[in-house]
Design a protein around this motif. Sequence first.
Motif, PDB file in Angstrom:
ATOM      1  N   UNK A 291       2.297  51.362  10.474  1.00 45.37           N
ATOM      2  CA  UNK A 291       2.632  52.809  10.310  1.00 45.37           C
ATOM      3  C   UNK A 291       4.167  52.650  10.082  1.00 45.37           C
ATOM      4  N   UNK A 292       4.819  53.046   8.999  1.00 44.66           N
ATOM      5  CA  UNK A 292       6.338  52.830   8.744  1.00 44.66           C
ATOM      6  C   UNK A 292       7.041  53.506   9.708  1.00 44.66           C
ATOM      7  N   UNK A 293       6.776  54.949   9.818  1.00 48.72           N
ATOM      8  CA  UNK A 293       7.901  55.581  10.763  1.00 48.72           C
ATOM      9  C   UNK A 293       7.577  55.003  12.244  1.00 48.72           C
ATOM     10  N   UNK A 294       6.718  54.514  12.673  1.00 52.24           N
ATOM     11  CA  UNK A 294       6.818  53.850  14.057  1.00 52.24           C
ATOM     12  C   UNK A 294       7.329  52.475  14.006  1.00 52.24           C
ATOM     13  N   UNK A 295       7.107  51.763  13.092  1.00 52.07           N
ATOM     14  CA  UNK A 295       7.925  50.626  12.946  1.00 52.07           C
ATOM     15  C   UNK A 295       9.271  50.738  12.685  1.00 52.07           C
ATOM     16  N   UNK A 296       9.878  51.908  11.989  1.00 55.00           N
ATOM     17  CA  UNK A 296      11.297  52.030  11.934  1.00 55.00           C
ATOM     18  C   UNK A 296      12.058  52.659  13.340  1.00 55.00           C
ATOM     19  N   UNK A 297      11.287  53.779  13.629  1.00 57.42           N
ATOM     20  CA  UNK A 297      11.699  54.394  14.729  1.00 57.42           C
ATOM     21  C   UNK A 297      11.686  53.858  16.136  1.00 57.42           C
ATOM     22  N   UNK A 298      10.511  53.036  16.304  1.00 55.98           N
ATOM     23  CA  UNK A 298      10.309  52.492  17.674  1.00 55.98           C
ATOM     24  C   UNK A 298      10.828  51.059  17.751  1.00 55.98           C
ATOM     25  N   UNK A 299      10.495  50.335  16.651  1.00 59.66           N
ATOM     26  CA  UNK A 299      10.688  49.053  16.801  1.00 59.66           C
ATOM     27  C   UNK A 299      11.988  48.349  15.902  1.00 59.66           C
TER      28      UNK A 299
END
Length: 334
Positions: A291-299
């Motif tokens: 999931x792109x927002x989690x990938x970018x925001x968290x990781x």
Amino acid sequence: MARKASKQANFNIMIVGHKGRLQYEAILFAASLRANSPDFKGRLIVAEPQPGKNWWDDPRIKQDDVRATLESLGAEIIPFESPYFGQHYPYANKIEGLAALPEGEPFVFFDTDTLVTGDLMSVPFDFDRPSASRRVEGTWPTLELYGPGYTEIWKSLYNKFELDFESSLDLSQPDEYWRRYLYFNAGFFYYKCPKLFGERFLKYAHDIKWDMPSELVCQSLDPWLDQVALPLVIHSLGGGRDALPEGYLDGDVTCHYRLFPLLYARESDRVVEVLEEVASPNKIKKVLKQYEPMKRMIYQGRGEKVRALFDRDHLPRKEQAIRNTIKRNGFWMR
């Protein structure tokens, strides 16, 4: 501050599982529940809408790895039908999904975009007196210059369902100020029986939508319908704004973050710590990075860049100002 555990009776939890964003949020909810409320012995039910006449796009969770991860965290994925709303008004998943819960057993519903940051068993629920989230802005109704005021609009709804309007008011608040009237965010609510609560919630929402009082003719019910019906349901079942002490839900024990840019912008260090801890195991990380927002925001660190834009002790008063700042800096995602 830390909350002492109470001798809280067991209860079930319901969140909604749906393809797309919600399925990944459900993993974070389940992981944070297991990490921070280890004494919770009830069922975690992920209510999953099914394809049918009101869903022209199949809403079910398709990815096997998402389903397997939820189940490994102790969640039960239970199907439910959408006879009245479905894709026309997906916020009603929280209403129609209550049919998936066992009758007569206390429940707490949470929006899927919630993290458990403390011990849910410390929350002094009185399941005979329902309540809901008071972390809410005055989003409804929107008054027209020559139209009815708050009192006239809300009173028309109480009259429609033969409820006592006067006893719902907070008389410490000024007349025609939105906080005087019973209004909740639908991010959580609870009661002693999902069948009783769900049937009434469905009836009130249905009747408001398709047979609204004339005082509501200029009001938008999308996306506000659930939050218009919810206070009427709670009042009719003997609950209210004072049924749950402040500081537990939407406080020390849970955080309804809603969107990841907003989480990083305004929530406490504890919330960010919980998010990043429960998202860190490799088996969870592998799924969430889809999931792109989690990938970018968290990781990938975008969340920390958003966080650096704000002073948590001096946040803008309006959420829209926070959103605008994030967007101007090119960090907005949803």
